[in-house]
Enzyme design. Structure first.
Site, PDB file in Angstrom:
ATOM      1  CB  CYS A 169      -4.625  -1.415   3.782  1.00 54.91           C
ATOM      2  SG  CYS A 169      -3.983  -1.346   5.244  1.00 54.91           S
ATOM      3  CE  LYS A 171      -7.374   1.722   3.405  1.00 52.67           C
ATOM      4  NZ  LYS A 171      -5.911   1.954   4.065  1.00 52.67           N
ATOM      5  CD  GLU A 208      -2.598   1.098   2.417  1.00 55.92           C
ATOM      6  OE1 GLU A 208      -3.719   1.726   2.612  1.00 55.92           O
ATOM      7  OE2 GLU A 208      -2.127   0.535   3.558  1.00 55.92           O
TER       8      GLU A 208
END
Length: 386
Positions: free
Chosen positions: A234, A197, A120
């Site tokens: 993540c 995300k 990330e």
């Protein structure tokens, strides 16, 4: 705590257990009956040795079928530390990381990787902990036409490799809004698309909503020459529904570029992506950065402890999990590394046929329940003993 005494769990097992006992421990721990080791070319191992990073190779096999050929794909996962101090000029910091990772991508090409994925926000220190906007927002760049995508597009074409990379995105067309974004580049060097995300943490030093909010790209699956790929960025790994939607959209491999630190999440790390692989009958590739990063100004974690300038250590430990519940050993907890894993994508459908998870999933039941739970007047379905 800025270093780890235990560098690698697998190495520790091999060092201290006799061969027969080691084999049985690995069977229980990794879910694999046979040796998973994949022999890598000398040229790839030489690049790793000369440049000071680990390289490990493993494989997953599938049952031989009569009506389908094997669908063998090699994936690569890169975990790395930053290179120069966070006080250096932005372009120099990024260029130093570029140069390190470009070498690791070259080793991945020598190892025969068809797909490679970074950690990330790989082009920068994980400065979101500071909650300072400047100079860290200067790392943000366009997804399709930014300098990192252009640089990697050349490598993707040269190496005939799909490259997934995670950046801080600046959306020029929508008010220069910032997002946490994964970009997918096809093996032809063409920009294929992006995913933002979906879930943003607000815990400890990970108060990332200071910089960007929840993504608006849904759960895209990218159909490439080497399989159907998705990216769960993540913090999204903590949300089973996020994993599920990539599966419903047909993903065969879901990458999870991450940046997470020691005592906060390490007990969860080996469980979540492996469980997602089982529940959704696809391969998962969780990737975590390594090292400790030092910032110029003190900041607090909102937990009552003293202000600090160090963030980390990130614990690496990147691995790959298969839909049958098996997994590879992890990379090191504190060293740059390239994990190369050979997969037979036929295993995805074979596991679906065997376990029937998709057939018994009952999506309409949960869709109805989720709809009820999202209403403001929702009441939990609890039967009380009166």
């Amino acid at each position: 705590m800025s270093t780890f005494e235990l560098k690698n769990l697998n190495d520790c097992l091999e060092k201290h257990l006799p061969p027969d006992e080691l084999k049985e421990v690995k069977r229980i721990l990794y879910g694999a009956e046979e040796d998973q080791t994949l022999e890598l070319p000398t040229s790839a191992k030489d690049i790793a040795e000369q440049n000071g990073f680990d390289i490990k190779g493993y494989r997953f096999t599938a049952r031989e079928e009569q009506t389908r050929k094997c669908r063998i794909v090699r994936v690569g996962a890169i975990q790395n530390s930053i290179v120069i101090p966070t006080t250096a000029p932005i372009e120099k910091q990024r260029e130093a990381i570029w140069n390190k990772v470009k070498t690791m991508i070259k080793a991945a090409a020598e190892a025969g990787c068809n797909i490679i994925c970074t950690q990330e926000a790989w082009t920068m220190p994980f400065a979101f902990c500071t909650r300072e906007k400047f100079p860290w927002c200067e790392f943000a760049e366009e997804a399709e036409n930014g300098p990192t995508t252009k640089m990697l597009a050349d490598l993707a074409k040269a190496y005939n490799m799909v490259i997934i990379h995670s950046i801080l995105e600046r959306d020029i067309e929508h008010g220069e809004t910032i997002w946490n974004t994964a970009v997918v580049i096809s093996n032809s060097g063409r920009y294929l698309g992006k995913h933002r995300k979906n879930h943003i943490p607000r815990v400890g030093d990970f108060n990332e909503s200071t910089y960007y909010m929840e993504g608006n790209t849904g759960h895209p699956v990218f159909e490439t020459e080497f399989g159907k790929l998705a990216v769960n960025i993540c913090y999204g790994r903590h949300h089973p529904q996020n994993w599920m939607m990539f599966g419903l959209n047909g993903a065969e491999i879901v990458f999870n570029p991450s940046a997470t630190i020691g005592r906060l999440s390490e007990p969860l790390w080996g469980i979540e992506a492996r469980n997602a692989a089982i529940a959704n009958s696809y391969f998962t590739v969780p990737i975590n950065r390594v090292g400790t990063e030092q910032f110029p100004n003190e900041y607090t974690s909102g937990d009552g402890n003293k202000a600090h300038t160090e963030f980390g250590p990130f614990y690496g430990s990147s691995y790959v999990a298969a839909p049958d519940g098996s997994r590879t050993p992890s990379l090191s907890r504190d060293k740059d590394g390239l994990l190369v894993v050979e997969l037979d994508l036929n295993l995805c459908r074979q596991v679906k046929d065997f376990w029937g998870f998709r057939m018994t999933q009952r999506v309409p039941l949960y869709a109805e329940s989720f709809k009820k739970a999202s209403e403001h007047d929702f009441k939990p379905q609890i039967i009380k003993d009166t």
